[in-house]
Design an enzyme around this catalytic site. Structure first.
Site: not given
Ligand SMILES: Cc1cc2nc3c(=O)[nH]c(=O)nc-3n(C[C@H](O)[C@H](O)[C@H](O)COP(=O)(O)OP(=O)(O)OC[C@H]3O[C@@H](n4cnc5c(N)ncnc54)[C@H](O)[C@@H]3O)c2cc1C
Length: 598
Positions: A441
């Site tokens: 989220e």
């Molecule tokens: C168990 C689980 C359930 C999930 N359920 C759902 C679901 O039901 N539906 C769905 O759509 N998604 C779901 N997700 C996905 C989840 O919402 C994403 O993993 C999350 O939004 C982060 O995206 P990412 O993993 O691609 O990380 P990234 O976007 O690659 O981010 C990596 C890190 O970098 C930081 N970061 C990224 N961009 C910036 C910026 N511009 N400035 C500063 N910091 C930044 C982030 O805070 C994070 O700490 C789920 C994930 C998991 C693990």
């Protein structure tokens, strides 16, 4: 074996004494929420949580979900039976309008009982939780036909919902998403692409799954301006509205993950699946934001709920486990040692969690009440003021309560010593389950950026100014009340730090945005401390009023509130100064190292 008892008394105290729910009985749905009714609903929810959901929590964690060869997903033993009882109790539609099969009761009540469900079994509660988010999005952005076709079954829980945003190459930055939607002559779309990490993506507990999917219509602009939202049902509805042909969407794999094993986190493959646009073309993120905002409050609640159950188990263990002697003399002369609860460091741990959790509960319910006012009040000014606070609080509630949820699960695990590290005690599960709430989220770093980069300056800072005034006025009004002076003094100090941190951003972040980015997480926590501190000051006032009115049986409960309020103010609130100092250090040293020096 772990224990859980829903904190019904505390919920009722917050709703009745601190928030004075009866003052709002002019709002739709509130007249039905009389004191007796609220007590009965909370008591019934406690039973479901304790007797239906909790018994399959640990076993669900151990067994996890399995993907069958035909790409369907099996949930752990007992989940379907527990889910059926949950949905038959009408819990999904508690706050949904009656015309769609809900009960139209206050959202604040839905939030209060949601805590119990999530404490008892976070993984299982996510299935109906995502359904509730999808219901909210369809209610706001769906057409009348879509509402009629999907909502009653979702409210009933015979169909569940999901949210599909994330793709392998994009999580935070949804502008990069590639799932495509091709318009068809009949007005539907063919959806193709891959989504990952989709919670409750497939399972065996409902007849149909209503996926809400973000995709880019062919030819739409690049970036976030070209994203639309679609309903993609697992089974396409027949003319009579019942599930028919299997749609081109399937679970490609289940992720093997750290926690919430009972919730199926799926890779979802869309192969020319039939989808139906919700809301306007290219406005999909707006529509999804309805679901995301609802989900963010729900995820904040998960942080609180795991801290609560971890705390209950730690407190119980600390009363029973005999180790060492008290520093101030033997407390258990008939035993070879005293219980852990005599040791100040164990008490520091328990008091810290207790103070955050009870204050966090008030914070959550206060925010949920703002949502009710924002959506149900007849007075436009009142709606706007409540909506301002709701928007401001959403990233704080999500970010702070989930960071704390994990920290506190770890602290509660520590009370168990080595036994906390052993799976059968359940503490390991709470630590593992709590961790995800900080990530999904919108990872907490993104919540902090949302707060500093968007919410602070919105409408010329209207929300933040209104809240500062509200807290400042509370301190001023109660300054001369000697029973409250201690609390207002500490709260005012915290508020001063928050105002100074805010001012520092105004003066230093415009010209140099890295200053805002580097200080954002500290600012979010500074804001959380002051808001929860404000809740504790309100709780202290309600407790003093209750005692003055002759508390009877509740006297001990109210006195304990005052002790915990005092602990929050003197031991936790001073962190505002540290957070402010870090903000004011700016971004220079944070940004100085070259990338290869890390
Ligand atoms: C168990 C689980 C359930 C999930 N359920 C759902 C679901 O039901 N539906 C769905 O759509 N998604 C779901 N997700 C996905 C989840 O919402 C994403 O993993 C999350 O939004 C982060 O995206 P990412 O993993 O691609 O990380 P990234 O976007 O690659 O981010 C990596 C890190 O970098 C930081 N970061 C990224 N961009 C910036 C910026 N511009 N400035 C500063 N910091 C930044 C982030 O805070 C994070 O700490 C789920 C994930 C998991 C693990």
């Amino acid at each position: 074996m772990p224990i859980y008892k829903a904190p019904v008394n505390d919920t009722l105290f917050i709703l009745n004494d601190v928030l004075a729910l009866e003052r709002y009985n002019n709002l739709p749905g509130f007249a039905d929420a009389t004191g007796d009714m609220v007590e009965a609903i909370a008591g019934e929810a406690a039973k479901v949580a304790e007797e239906v959901l909790f018994p399959v929590n640990l076993s669900g964690d151990q067994e996890g979900c399995t993907r069958n060869d035909d790409a369907t997903v099996k949930t752990p033993k007992g989940f379907k039976q527990a889910y059926d009882l949950y949905r038959q109790g009408g819990w999904i539609g508690l706050a949904v309008p009656e015309e769609f099969g809900g009960q139209g009761l206050p959202y604040v009540l839905h939030t209060a009982v949601g805590e119990y469900m999530s404490s008892a079994n976070m993984a299982l509660t996510m299935y109906p939780g995502l359904t509730q988010g999808a219901i909210a999005a369809i209610l706001v952005h769906g057409s009348d036909e879509q509402k009629a076709a999907y909502l009653p079954k979702m409210v009933e829980g015979t169909w569940t919902g999901t949210m599909n945003l994330t793709e392998p190459h994009c999580g935070t930055d949804l502008g990069l998403l590639r799932t495509k939607a091709v318009p068809q002559a009949d007005g539907s779309y063919r959806i193709s692409g891959q989504k990952i990490f989709i919670s409750a993506g497939d399972h065996d507990m409902s007849e149909n799954i209503v996926h809400l999917v973000l995709a880019r219509i062919e030819g739409a602009p690049e970036g976030t301006k070209g994203i639309s939202l679609f309903i993609v049902p697992k089974f396409i509805l027949k003319d009579d509205g019942t599930p028919g042909t299997k749609n081109g969407v399937s679970c490609g794999a289940i992720e093997h993950k750290m926690g919430i094993h009972g919730n199926a986190t799926c890779v979802m493959n869309y192969d020319e699946a039939t989808g139906f646009l919700i809301g306007a073309e290219n406005k999909g993120l707006n529509a999804m934001f309805v679901m995301m905002n609802e989900a963010r409050l729900g995820v904040g609640l998960q942080g609180l709920s795991i801290a609560e159950i971890a705390y209950q188990n730690a407190a119980n263990y600390a009363r029973e486990r005999l180790q060492g002697r008290s520093l101030s003399g033997v407390k258990n002369p008939n035993g070879k040692a005293d219980p852990l609860i005599v040791h100040p460091d164990i008490r520091r741990t328990l008091m810290t969690i207790k103070a955050w959790t009870e204050g966090g509960r008030a914070f959550t319910l206060w925010t949920a009440l703002k949502s009710d006012i924002a959506h149900r009040s007849a007075d436009e000014k009142e709606r706007q003021a409540a909506d301002d606070i709701l928007g401001l609080m959403t990233p704080i509630l999500k970010g702070v309560l989930t960071d704390k949820g994990f920290d506190h699960a770890v602290m509660a695990q520590q009370v168990f010593g080595g036994h906390g590290y052993i799976e059968e005690h359940g503490m390991s599960q709470y630590v593992r389950d709590a961790r995800i709430a900080m990530i999904y989220e919108g990872a907490n770093g993104i919540q902090a950026l949302d707060l500093v980069g968007r919410k602070l300056g919105m409408n010329g800072g209207r929300a933040v100014m209104a809240l500062f005034k509200e807290i400042g006025d509370f301190c001023e009004e109660n300054r001369n009340d000697e029973k409250l002076a201690f609390f207002t003094k500490h709260l005012k100090k915290g508020l001063n730090d928050l105002q100074a941190g805010t001012m520092w951003f105004m003066q230093n972040a415009m010209a140099k945005p890295d200053n805002a980015g580097a200080g954002s997480t500290d600012y979010m926590h500074l804001f959380g401390l002051v808001t929860v501190g404000y809740m504790w000051a309100k709780i202290a006032k309600a407790a003093e009023d209750g005692l003055a009115a002759g508390a009877g049986e509740r006297a001990d409960f109210l006195k304990n509130k005052l002790i915990t309020a005092k602990f929050f103010m003197e031991r936790l609130m001073p962190e505002t100064a540290l957070r402010k100092t870090r903000i004011e250090a700016g971004a220079d040293t944070t940004m100085e190292l070259a990338a290869e020096a890390f």
